[in-house]
Design a protein around this motif. Sequence first.
Motif, short mmCIF file in Angstrom:
data_model
loop_
_atom_site.label_atom_id
_atom_site.label_comp_id
_atom_site.label_asym_id
_atom_site.label_seq_id
_atom_site.Cartn_x
_atom_site.Cartn_y
_atom_site.Cartn_z
N VAL A 1 -43.02 5.00 -15.86
CA VAL A 1 -43.34 6.19 -16.66
C VAL A 1 -42.27 7.23 -16.40
N ASP A 2 -41.37 7.41 -17.37
CA ASP A 2 -40.26 8.36 -17.22
C ASP A 2 -39.76 8.72 -18.61
N ASP A 3 -39.50 10.01 -18.81
CA ASP A 3 -39.02 10.42 -20.14
C ASP A 3 -37.51 10.33 -20.25
N ASP A 4 -36.84 9.88 -19.19
CA ASP A 4 -35.39 9.65 -19.24
C ASP A 4 -35.16 8.23 -19.74
N ARG A 5 -34.68 8.11 -20.96
CA ARG A 5 -34.53 6.81 -21.59
C ARG A 5 -33.58 5.90 -20.83
N GLU A 6 -32.51 6.49 -20.29
CA GLU A 6 -31.53 5.70 -19.56
C GLU A 6 -32.14 5.09 -18.30
N ILE A 7 -32.93 5.89 -17.56
CA ILE A 7 -33.58 5.37 -16.35
C ILE A 7 -34.54 4.25 -16.71
N GLU B 1 -34.41 2.19 -19.26
CA GLU B 1 -33.65 1.00 -19.63
C GLU B 1 -33.08 0.30 -18.40
N LEU B 2 -32.54 1.10 -17.46
CA LEU B 2 -31.96 0.52 -16.25
C LEU B 2 -33.03 -0.17 -15.40
N LEU B 3 -34.17 0.47 -15.23
CA LEU B 3 -35.24 -0.11 -14.43
C LEU B 3 -35.84 -1.34 -15.11
N ASP B 4 -35.96 -1.27 -16.41
CA ASP B 4 -36.47 -2.42 -17.16
C ASP B 4 -35.57 -3.63 -16.94
N GLU B 5 -34.27 -3.42 -17.07
CA GLU B 5 -33.32 -4.53 -16.91
C GLU B 5 -33.33 -5.04 -15.47
N LYS C 1 -34.93 10.90 -6.47
CA LYS C 1 -33.81 10.67 -7.38
C LYS C 1 -32.59 11.42 -6.88
N PRO C 2 -31.38 10.89 -7.07
CA PRO C 2 -31.09 9.53 -7.56
C PRO C 2 -31.36 8.53 -6.45
N PHE C 3 -31.79 7.33 -6.82
CA PHE C 3 -32.14 6.34 -5.81
C PHE C 3 -31.36 5.05 -6.05
N SER C 4 -31.23 4.29 -4.99
CA SER C 4 -30.60 2.98 -5.09
C SER C 4 -31.62 1.98 -5.62
N PRO C 5 -31.27 1.19 -6.64
CA PRO C 5 -32.20 0.17 -7.12
C PRO C 5 -32.67 -0.78 -6.01
N ARG C 6 -31.81 -1.08 -5.06
CA ARG C 6 -32.19 -1.97 -3.97
C ARG C 6 -33.24 -1.30 -3.08
#
Length: 241
Positions: A9-15, A17-21, A104-109
């Motif tokens: 749940v985030d209104d930042d589209r880029e975040i 998309e990145l998390l989805d991928e 934020k900003p956080f490392s995906p790992r």
Amino acid sequence: MEGTRIVVVDDDREICELLDEYLSKSGYQVATVCDGRALLAHIEQHGYPDLVLLDVMLPGDDGFTLCQKIRRSSDVPIIMLTAVSDETDQIIGLEIGADDYIAKPFSPRQLMARIKALLRRAQVSEDKSADPLPKRIAFGDWRLDTLSHRMTHQQSGEEHELSGSDFALLMLFLSRANEVLDRDTISFATRGREALPFERGIDVQLSRLRQRLGDSAKYPNYIKTLRGNGYLLSVPVSFEY
């Protein structure tokens, strides 16, 4: 992991998309929504997921409000996404029932490690539920119903319904009464991971539980602090099956 559902749940589209991928490549089923209305609609249609990643700053209902709404009906693990410099957001999120937070900003790992830890905790809780669990537990002046996660004061009738992490914390103390529990043990039980250096989350959670018990850190009747060692539940406990 297969079939594990995560809602971002985030209104930042880029975040989103990145998390989805990233999460999809790791084998999770991911849904992304931009605000609280979309989240509640998703839950109504698909039911609760296995974990929610919930941004604090959202249009309409903010993350805190949504966390409270979710907690009224579900113990689904919630990780709050907070501003890097705002410790207040982190503390408020934990106080209203979030299980963990990441700035934020956080490392995906790093985020993946937090997700796996919470899912492990949820799985351990599910596995333990297959064992005989006492229906009620009496301790001091309180009585805990393990099915409803509700504790009741036996004299005043005061009641508190516990979130998943708070219930896990109280059950840890009840199952190991009069035993010293260090911070790592508590963190594993409530977050599925070791405590981080200088982490405030455990202190917030202990403070919240003490407040609900009518206890105090300075003059405790229930949970005592043993400096440099950990914490101890110091009242008799009895189980009803």
